[in-house]
Motif scaffolding. Structure first.
Motif, short mmCIF file in Angstrom:
data_model
loop_
_atom_site.label_atom_id
_atom_site.label_comp_id
_atom_site.label_asym_id
_atom_site.label_seq_id
_atom_site.Cartn_x
_atom_site.Cartn_y
_atom_site.Cartn_z
N ALA A 71 4.87 19.87 -4.39
CA ALA A 71 4.95 19.14 -5.66
C ALA A 71 3.83 18.10 -5.73
O ALA A 71 3.72 17.24 -4.85
CB ALA A 71 6.31 18.45 -5.79
N PRO A 72 2.99 18.14 -6.77
CA PRO A 72 1.90 17.17 -6.90
C PRO A 72 2.39 15.79 -7.32
O PRO A 72 1.67 14.80 -7.20
CB PRO A 72 1.01 17.79 -7.97
N ASN A 73 3.62 15.73 -7.83
CA ASN A 73 4.23 14.46 -8.23
C ASN A 73 5.74 14.66 -8.28
O ASN A 73 6.23 15.77 -8.04
CB ASN A 73 3.70 14.01 -9.60
N ASP A 74 6.48 13.61 -8.57
CA ASP A 74 7.93 13.75 -8.70
C ASP A 74 8.24 14.70 -9.86
O ASP A 74 7.67 14.57 -10.94
CB ASP A 74 8.58 12.39 -8.97
N ILE A 75 9.15 15.64 -9.61
CA ILE A 75 9.54 16.59 -10.66
C ILE A 75 10.87 16.13 -11.24
O ILE A 75 11.86 15.95 -10.52
CB ILE A 75 9.67 18.02 -10.09
#
Length: 349
Positions: free
Chosen positions: A118-122
Motif C-alpha cells: 500500500a503506497p498510503n493508508d487505504i
C-alpha cells in the motif's frame, strides 16, 4: 605461460543506440531518469502524448543508457546511479521544477492488486456502497470496514482504514476494493532524479508548494524594501518613497516651527484658524469676541492635528516603514495646544 586475450566486439546496433542516446541527452537543458514500472502500455503511450511539446521520453537498455550518460560526462553521469529496474530517460527545456510538477499532474488513479504494498493508508469511506444486501457485507467486515445492511443496501457506517501504508494487500481486500471501484494508488512517471545546469536535483527538492514559495519571496521583498526605507538606503525601488518621506518630514518641521514658506503657508493658516476657533470657544462671554467669532464651535478634538500628520507622513505611511517617525510626529503634535497663543501671535500679532 601466456594468457589468452579476448577482444569484446560491440554490435553495431548498440553503438548506434548509444550515439542516439547521447544526442538525446545533449539536446535538452534538463535530463532526468523516470521509473515506468507498473504502467500499462496504453497509459504509457497516453502519458507520452501529454508530454509532447514540453518533454520527451526515451527508453532503452539500462546498460546502454549508463554508457551514454558516461560518454556525455559533464556531471550528467550522476544520473547513472538511478538507472535500475524499469526506467527511461526524460528530456525537457523546462526547468526541473516545472518538469516535476508536470509529471506529478500526469499521474492517474489505478486499482491495486493482491501482493502489492500500500503506497498510503487505504480507507473505505462512509456511505452507501450501492450494493444490494448479500454476502458482500460480510466481505467488508472481514477486511475491517464498519458495514451493515440499512435502507435496502449495504452501508459503510464510518470511514474505515482497512490497510496502513507499507502493508501488503490481501486477495480479499483487493477484491473488495475492486467491487467498490476504489483505486488507492497512482500510476505515472516517477521522477527519480534530474540534472540541469550543473545541479543534480532529487524529487524531494522539487516537491515545493509554488504558492507558498511565491508568498515567501514577496514577504522577503517587502521586508527588504522596508529595511531600505528605514535605513534611508536609496535604491531604484525605494528612492521615490524616500523622497516622499523626506518631503513629508520637511513639511512637518516647517509646520511645527511655523516657517512661512510658500509650500506650508496654507497649512499654517488652517492651523492658526483652528487654534483661534478653539480659543474662542473657551470664552463664555460672547460679547467679548468679534462678531465673526461669536457662536463659533470648537473644532473636533485633534482633527486638524491628525490632518497635519497625514499630510506630513503621506510618503512613509504608505510603505508602513517608518512607524517610529510617525510616532515622533504625533508626540510633537500633542504639544501644539499649549502653543496656541504663540501661533496666533506669529500669524496675527
Amino acid at each position: 605461460m601466456s594468457s589468452a586475450r579476448r577482444t569484446e566486439t560491440i554490435p553495431e546496433w548498440k553503438k548506434e543506440e548509444v550515439d542516439e542516446l547521447v544526442d538525446f541527452i545533449d539536446s535538452f537543458a534538463s535530463v532526468g531518469i523516470v521509473g515506468v514500472a507498473g504502467i500499462p502500455s496504453r497509459q504509457l503511450q497516453a502519458m507520452r502524448r501529454e508530454l509532447h511539446g514540453s518533454a520527451d521520453l526515451r527508453m532503452s537498455r539500462n546498460t546502454l543508457v549508463v554508457r551514454a550518460l558516461e560518454e556525455v560526462d559533464e556531471g550528467v553521469e550522476q544520473l547513472a546511479e538511478d538507472v535500475s529496474g524499469q526506467v527511461a530517460l526524460v528530456g525537457t527545456n523546462d526547468n526541473p521544477f516545472g518538469l516535476f510538477k508536470q509529471l506529478e499532474a500526469s499521474k492517474t488513479p489505478a486499482p491495486i492488486n493482491a501482493g502489492e504494498v500500500a503506497p498510503n493508508d487505504i480507507v473505505i469511506p462512509e456511505g452507501d456502497t450501492g450494493v444490494d444486501p448479500g454476502p458482500f457485507v460480510g466481505e467488508l467486515q472481514t477486511v475491517g470496514a464498519a458495514a451493515r445492511i440499512q435502507e435496502g443496501s449495504i452501508q459503510v457506517t464510518e470511514d474505515s482504514t482497512v490497510l496502513e501504508e507499507g502493508e501488503v494487500v490481501s486477495e480479499d481486500l483487493a477484491s473488495v476494493l475492486t467491487e467498490l471501484g476504489i483505486e488507492p494508488k497512482e500510476v505515472g512517471l516517477d521522477l527519480k532524479s534530474v540534472y540541469s545546469e550543473g545541479v543534480l536535483f532529487e524529487p524531494e527538492e522539487l516537491a515545493i508548494d509554488v504558492e507558498e514559495y511565491a508568498a515567501d519571496i514577496e514577504s522577503a521583498a517587502a521586508a527588504a524594501r522596508n529595511l531600505s526605507i528605514n535605513a534611508t538606503y536609496p535604491t531604484a525601488r525605494t528612492a521615490g518613497t524616500l523622497l516622499a518621506k523626506a518631503s513629508g518630514e520637511a513639511k512637518s518641521v516647517a509646520l511645527h516651527a511655523e516657517i512661512e514658506s510658500p509650500d506650508v503657508v496654507p497649512d499654517l493658516i488652517g492651523k492658526a484658524d483652528a487654534q483661534l476657533r478653539a480659543l474662542a470657544a473657551q470664552i463664555d462671554d460672547e460679547e467679548a469676541l468679534p462678531e465673526e467669532l461669536q457662536g463659533v464651535d470648537a473644532p473636533a478634538a485633534d482633527a486638524d492635528a491628525d490632518e497635519e500628520e497625514e499630510q506630513a507622513d503621506e510618503g512613509s505611511d504608505a510603505e508602513e516603514a517608518d512607524d517610529s517617525d510617525a510616532a515622533d510626529v504625533e508626540d510633537d503634535d500633542d504639544g501644539d495646544d499649549g502653543d496656541a497663543g504663540d501661533g496666533l501671535g506669529a500669524m496675527f500679532g
